[in-house]
Structure formats: C-alpha cells, structure tokens
Design a protein around this motif. Sequence first.
Motif, short mmCIF file in Angstrom:
data_model
loop_
_atom_site.label_atom_id
_atom_site.label_comp_id
_atom_site.label_asym_id
_atom_site.label_seq_id
_atom_site.Cartn_x
_atom_site.Cartn_y
_atom_site.Cartn_z
N MET A 1 0.85 -1.19 0.00
CA MET A 1 0.00 0.00 0.00
C MET A 1 0.89 1.25 0.00
N ILE A 6 -1.68 4.76 3.62
CA ILE A 6 -1.47 4.35 5.01
C ILE A 6 -1.76 5.53 5.94
N ARG A 104 -2.30 -4.05 9.81
CA ARG A 104 -1.69 -4.93 8.82
C ARG A 104 -0.47 -4.28 8.18
N ASN A 105 -0.52 -3.00 7.96
CA ASN A 105 0.64 -2.33 7.39
C ASN A 105 1.79 -2.23 8.40
N TYR A 108 3.34 -5.61 8.26
CA TYR A 108 4.11 -5.72 7.02
C TYR A 108 5.48 -5.07 7.18
N ARG A 109 5.51 -3.90 7.79
CA ARG A 109 6.79 -3.21 7.99
C ARG A 109 7.69 -4.01 8.93
#
Length: 448
Positions: A1, A6, A104-105, A108-109
């Motif tokens: 994304m 974000i 979720r982001n 992910y990071r």
Amino acid sequence: MQYEHIIAAEKSVLGALMIDPEKLVEVRGILDEDDFLDKKNKEIYRAIIKLNDENIEADTTTIFNEIYSKGEFKNIDASLYIVEVYEATPTARNISHYANIVKRNSLYREVKSVLVDNMQKMNDGVADLDYVVSTVVDQIERVTEKAKTSKFKEIQDVTKEVFDEIIAKMQGEGKNMSIPTGFASLDGVLHGFSKGDLIILAARPSMGKTAFALNIALNVAGRTKNIEEKKTVALFSLEMGADQLVSRMLCSEGMIDSEKIRSGKMDQDDLQALEYGVRFLNEKQIYIDDSAFIKVNEIKAKCKALKNDVGLDIVIIDYLQLLQASRKSDNRQQEVSEISRSLKQMARELECPVIALSQLSRSVESRQDKRPMMSDLRESGSIEQDADIVSFLYRDDYYNRDDNEEDSNKDVTTIEVIVAKHRNGSTGTAELAFLKKYNKFVGKQQGG
C-alpha cells in the motif's frame, strides 16, 4: 500500500476517535501506538490514550492541550493538523476497518524489517544460515501472533470441552493425557507431566540431575515394542556430547559399571549386557542435539521440524544457564528470565512438556539443612514464576558421608526428588534409589 493511503487510514482512525471517543475500547484491542507510521499521528494517538486513562474526554481541544509544543509539534501548528484530521473523517462507523488497515501495514513493515536486517547480516558474513533461519522463523512467528485477534470463549463451550476431556481421561483416551515419569513414587506426587508444562529440575553439581533426566527420557521413550505406544524425546545437551550421553544410557539399561565402559576393561558378561543395551536404545525414538551454543529460538525451530517429521512428546534441555537468549542483554538475570519465558511459550506451542535442568546457587552450602529451596535457583529471575513444576534433587550422603560405611552400600544411595512447586497439583517429596555406578534410578524398594 502506498504511503499516502497508510497515512489516510491512520488519520481516519484518529478522526473517528475524536467523533466518538467511546470507540477507543475497540481500537485499543487492535492498535498500539507503535503501529502508527506517521510520528504526528502516533503522538495524537498517545495523547488520546492518556486522556482516556485520566477520564478526560478526548476532543480537538483536550488533544491540542496535550500535544501543544511537544515532540513533532514543536515547529508546526498543532491546532491546524488536528482540525485537518478531524474534518477528514465524516463518520466513526468504519473505525475497525481503518484500524485493521493500520495494523496490517504495521505488521508488514515489521516483517520487512526482520528480513532486511537478517539479509544484511548474511551479506556482512556475521551470521550462519542455521542462525538466520531460526531467527527469522521465530520473529515471523511473533509477528503472526500479533496478527491474531483473540476472542472471548463462552464458558459453556469450555465446560463441554473440559467435561469431554475428563471422561476421555477416565477411559485412557484423553488428548491431554499426562506423560508418566516411570517412577511410581514421583508419579504419585505429580501424576505425570502435562502437555504445555515447563518443568525445572534443579540441583547442585554431582547430585545426578543429568542421569535422572536421561532415566526419564528412557522411561518416556517406552519399554514396549508396540510402535503406537512409543513416544518421541528431543534431548538438547549443551554440556556433554551425544556419545557421553549414550554411554550413560548404555550403563543404565545394561546395568554395566560406568568405570568398565570408560576403561574398556569388560568381560564377556559385560559385553552381552552392552549388546542388550545397544539393541534397547536402537528401538527408542530419542533424538539428541549436542550443540554447545544454541538459542531458545533455534531449539524451538528444531523441535517444530522434528514434530512435523516424526512427532514430539517431550523436550529435555541440559541445562538452562548454558542457553543463549534470542535477544542479547547486558543483564544476565534478564536474559535468563527471557529464556524461561520463551521455554514456557515453546512448551505451549509444541503442546508437550519441556524439562529444563538448572543449577542452584552456592547459598545451599551455607545452610545447616542443605535441602534446596526456591530461593536457591541460580539467576532465578522469573524461573519460578514461569515454571509449572519446580523440583530439586537432594542426596544426604553427598553432605553427610560415613567413612565407615561398607563399599557395597556406597554404590546405592537414596535421593529425594523435592517437588517445591506444582501449579496444577500437590507438592511433596518422592524417594528413589540411585545406583551410582550404573547411572540408574529405580524405586527405593528395588534399590534395596
């Protein structure tokens, strides 16, 4: 994304909280302040939590008073940014959706950071492949756990599950059946080891804790030819090599004097006993890792692989103080505390008992009664807190030697297994006979 999407999701969460502060209960179950990518948004979220904890309603004015001229807002107009966030969110209806996007982001990071960091270590040549694989697996699993959203269990569902398990146990078919130690007097106290238990077995040097652990391993592995009744044992030895451990087990099962094996001075009867011991051990599903330097996350990775391949019923580690923490710390007590917590988590994840041998501090030697106590656990930290069972070995003859005692009697000694903590049961002391020259433990009546 993309970055702007974000940030838009983060602003939507914050704006919705300004519209409906009661939604914070829902959001706090999903997000931590570190999940926010934008530092300004992180500070606003931190301010909203602080205001809520102080029973102050979080609105544009109270948030402004909390963050004005602090951190990221030292050089920008906080009021303009707060109004921008507030006006960008028309409703609080979709706050859970926005919060999950932010979460979720964030995960992910975190995963990306783990992979990049370990790839850099490999490129720099400062980490071997096994270490990198076990570390990455462990850290990814931690991220995966964060991604799970736990829900309440209705007591009716849990009651049915527990009732069914109790009935199954009565019929010898329960999925959580305890694993007997193989010693009747000790099983009378413990009723075996339960799945997910962390068991600490501690003693001063030369008390026989390694020999005792090996005897338990052999008992658990089973004394039957029925493959369905055999159990799988993973044995991690950081102090002794696999050959030394197997030599001890051969002495125990073949009833061979350990001095004869060390010297090689064996007669025909000893050789027959040795061959019997070899056949006996070859039938067991015991897997030994004698790595001198190993971290808890590496042990967990190896155990998970073993469980997937052949199954796994119990893990034995000799011994706790030689383990390395997954995260380095200057404080050894903190490291040992992290190790004990990780071992307990590992036991639950693997759904099998984990026995960790442990040293005791020298404070035992300064007391008149030298029986160990909980306070004697070396570098204890949270060991006694994390453990489901804490047991100690004590031999009176070690401290109170009788020089007039016949040599034949010196080969057999009484050893006390002191169960000082039992989270799910009773405590007490079981007495066993230790046949020293055979490295073998038996019931006291068998020892004579």
